[in-house]
Design an enzyme around this catalytic site. Structure first.
Site, PDB file in Angstrom:
ATOM      1  N   ASP A 179      13.566   8.316  16.574  1.00  0.00           N
ATOM      2  CA  ASP A 179      12.732   9.333  17.202  1.00  0.00           C
ATOM      3  C   ASP A 179      13.494  10.653  17.275  1.00  0.00           C
ATOM      4  O   ASP A 179      14.659  10.690  17.674  1.00  0.00           O
ATOM      5  CB  ASP A 179      12.358   8.853  18.609  1.00  0.00           C
ATOM      6  CG  ASP A 179      11.526   9.853  19.373  1.00  0.00           C
ATOM      7  OD1 ASP A 179      10.407  10.146  18.935  1.00  0.00           O
ATOM      8  OD2 ASP A 179      12.004  10.339  20.416  1.00  0.00           O
ATOM      9  N   GLU A 206      12.582  10.465  11.895  1.00  0.00           N
ATOM     10  CA  GLU A 206      11.587  11.476  12.244  1.00  0.00           C
ATOM     11  C   GLU A 206      12.364  12.786  12.209  1.00  0.00           C
ATOM     12  O   GLU A 206      13.048  13.139  13.177  1.00  0.00           O
ATOM     13  CB  GLU A 206      10.996  11.224  13.623  1.00  0.00           C
ATOM     14  CG  GLU A 206       9.911  12.224  13.994  1.00  0.00           C
ATOM     15  CD  GLU A 206       9.393  12.050  15.410  1.00  0.00           C
ATOM     16  OE1 GLU A 206       8.181  12.239  15.625  1.00  0.00           O
ATOM     17  OE2 GLU A 206      10.194  11.745  16.308  1.00  0.00           O
TER      18      GLU A 206
END
Length: 699
Positions: free
Chosen positions: A349, A386
């Protein structure tokens, strides 16, 4: 005197000193060694508890810095205890903003390296943010011995990327809905997910990407809401206790491993969505749960005044990933989940935060990312980035490293634009279909570097993408101000649910258009839980705090949208037939495209229309290993169009129709081998549709 797992006999005074390594709580014959990092504290206490909600420890040991400290590591060996023991730390020291110290001797701290966490029924996040003793309502670490689990020969699967289909899934939301058919005590748990493995197998999924399962703080949310998604980590080693149907302190550890083992037996890999960019301790008003109370100025990026936190995560603080102590913690965490928990990969993330130094500057060669990249234990583990952060750093196509796959946010945006009829979208659509060489080609990397997705947990579901022009987040209690405004959605003429058959038919077609392009484009495809049955969040594009039917998988949709489910299943089945020779030969995307026979067309052969007002495109390719010709027609125009077809000469029995999303179910997709033959030299593609034609190559 070193402590080893073979140390026999009585415990000596020298052994009671403990060792600085390994960090965390390690079980040995006769007791447990505890070790924790804290450079600037003046004193450490180790507290042992009998029950999760105990306010008073059964035993307290104040570590003597002359005996129980080596360099910046505080350690002690405690005889007579073992796995299952609850514990925590208290750290004394200065609390001043000028150097970033935030020691609070009244706060019970979990172990940064604790392998399990126990959460009392009366847990209160607020108690860790205000003055006073919070032991009775604080999370507590649990001593664990990972060696005691029987894996029965299990190992990570290492499936080829070219035959990987990722299903992004929320552990609890997958089975929490009453319609799941799971017994109430197992709904929303690792064990509940195991019972749904046959569904995943039938759909053809090869990898589940689990939204965060590190222990997180569900109370890190606005009053009256819960942190549902889990992007609020407390521990980087412990599985989230609330996802376990077992209530014993070590139950979550074993139930998680049971789930991994069962998924592997079904041929499904386990990828964890990991949050190494911030913690649940929030900003300067937040609670002291662990890292802040042990080494605040090491674990976090601080502003120059030392009193406030740099916030590149958008969540109040930013983990200082390139600090050597934090780098080690991240690597040790990854090792733990690979070696002891057998996971197959990680999706990072806001991974671009790990490219920043302690002052927030972007580094050309971030040490922590290269540590991960070159680590031999992690070789062969799927790593997905990401490649952006909440402060505007966007690195899709430029992320550091040679093996990272990247969430392709531009695939999402450009495919959405094309199918909603946006101008200037055809050229970008063509590039995304071919693995996004415009983005990734300069790195000369493999075809699967791009993780292709149209939807994910963050944003509209696929159903809502074709049902809403605007977000509808009022139930989040923030006046609809939260969540992204740039959704690139189109409601097909009516905002929200509609009983109009024409609107519903168009929405169904658009859903299938998106699924087809996601599965057939070069790259690694990902779909989100429930998109295969048109799961809706009623227009909420930021359901992070909705632990309710808004977010849960409603299993009654499986019969209501059986045609979409069947469509997805047949698409995935074909995807898994993809040739893997290019991956075995380590061919780059550029090499793959240079050596493949392919061509772009428009409504006329060899004449693609790249103009701003164009809304249609056709693509032909030869698949020599499968002795097939493949012809893809993309018509985002609002009227039917007639497309010229290449001559079927030398193509066996001519063109056959596999997919045409303009047709009624079950004709819109057929079993690959049963595709019917189509006559003529042109093919009429319906308005806003996708068609896929195939032909066998002659000998």
């Amino acid at each position: 005197m070193a402590i080893s797992s073979e140390t026999p006999g009585a415990v000596t005074t020298e052994m009671l000193r403990g060792n600085s390594a390994p960090l965390g709580a390690t079980v040995f014959p006769g007791g447990v060694n505890f070790s924790v990092f804290s450079r600037d504290c003046t004193g450490i206490e180790l507290l042992l508890f009998d029950r999760p909600d105990d306010g008073k420890p059964s035993r307290t040991m104040r570590l003597d810095p002359r005996l129980n400290r080596t360099y910046h590591y505080w350690h002690i060996f405690v005889p007579g205890i073992g796995a299952g023991q609850l514990y925590g730390y208290r750290a004394s020291g200065p609390c001043g903003s000028e150097r970033g110290f935030r020691f609070d001797p009244e706060k019970l701290l979990i172990d940064p390296y604790g392998r399990a966490v126990s959460v009392p029924a009366g847990y209160k996040r607020s108690a860790a943010a205000k003055a006073g003793d919070n032991a009775a309502v604080a999370m507590k670490s649990v001593v664990a011995d990972p060696r005691g689990y029987d894996w029965e020969g299990d190992a990570p699967l290492k499936r080829p990327f070219s035959r990987t289909v990722i299903y992004e899934i929320h552990v609890a939301g997958f089975t929490r809905h009453p319609s799941s058919g799971i017994a109430e005590g197992k709904r929303g748990t690792y064990a509940g997910l195991v019972e749904k493995i046959p569904y995943l197998q039938d759909l053809g999924i090869t990898a589940v990407e689990l939204l965060p399962v590190f222990q997180f703080d569900s109370q890190d949310a606005p009053a009256g809401f819960a942190n549902y998604w889990g992007y609020s980590p407390v521990s980087f080693f412990a599985p989230h206790a609330a996802y376990s149907s077992r209530t014993d302190p070590l139950g979550p550890l074993d139930e998680f491993r049971d789930m991994v083992k069962a998924l592997h037996r079904a041929g499904i890999e386990v990828i964890l969505d990991v949050v190494f960019n911030h913690t649940a301790e929030g900003d300067k008003q937040g609670p002291t749960l662990c890292y802040r109370g042990l080494a605040n100025n090491f674990y976090y990026m601080l502003e120059p005044d030392g009193s406030t936190y740099a916030n590149y995560s958008g969540c109040g603080n930013t983990l200082n990933g390139n600090n050597p102590v934090v780098r080690r913690l991240i690597i040790d965490s990854l090792h733990h989940w690979v070696k002891e928990m057998h996971v197959d990969g990680f999706r990072f993330d806001l991974a671009s935060i790990l490219a920043r130094d302690s002052s927030g500057r972007v580094m050309s060669n971030p040490p922590v990312l290269w540590d991960i990249e070159t680590d031999p234990v992690l070789a062969g583990t799927k790593m997905i980035a990401e490649a952006w952060d909440a402060a505007g750093l966007y690195q899709v196509g430029t992320f550091v490293g040679d093996s990272w796959k990247e969430w392709n946010g531009r695939f999402r945006d450009d495919v959405r634009d094309f199918f909603r009829g946006r101008e200037n979208s055809v050229t970008r659509m063509a590039d995304r279909t071919l693995g996004s060489p415009e983005i990734f080609g300069h790195e000369d990397r493999e075809a699967e570097q791009s993780v292709n997705f149209v939807t994910c947990h963050d944003g509209f579901t696929l159903n809502d993408l074709v049902s809403f022009n605007q977000k509808h987040n009022e139930e989040n209690g923030e006046g609809n101000r939260d969540g992204a405004d740039d959704n690139r959605s189109w409601n097909c003429g009516v905002e929200g649910p509609s009983d109009d058959p024409a609107v519903e038919k168009l929405r169904n077609r658009q859903v299938k258009n998106f699924l087809t392009v996601t599965m057939l484009s070069l790259g690694m495809p990902m779909i989100v839980m429930g998109d295969e049955v048109r799961r809706t969040q009623r227009g909420n594009n930021n359901a992070y705090c909705q632990d309710s039917e808004t977010s849960w998988f409603d299993w009654s949709l499986l019969s209501r949208h059986a045609d979409v489910h069947r469509f997805t299943r047949l698409l995935v089945a074909r995807r898994l037939m993809r040739d893997v020779e290019h991956e075995r030969r380590r061919m780059s995307l550029n090499q793959f495209l240079r050596t493949s026979k392919h061509a772009w067309h428009g409504v006329k052969l060899w004449q693609p229309d790249w103009s701003p007002n164009s809304h249609s495109l056709a693509f032909g390719a030869e698949l020599p290993a499968q002795r097939l010709l493949f012809h893809l027609i993309l018509n985002a125009y609002w009227e039917p169009l007639d497309f010229e077809l290449p001559s079927p000469a030398g193509c066996g029995d001519g063109w056959r129709r596999w997919i045409d999303t303009a047709l009624e179910p079950p004709e819109e997709i057929v079993e690959w081998q049963a595709a019917p033959r189509i006559p003529g030299e042109t093919y009429r593609a319906g308005a806003r549709s996708v068609a896929v034609l195939i032909a066998g190559l002659g000998s």
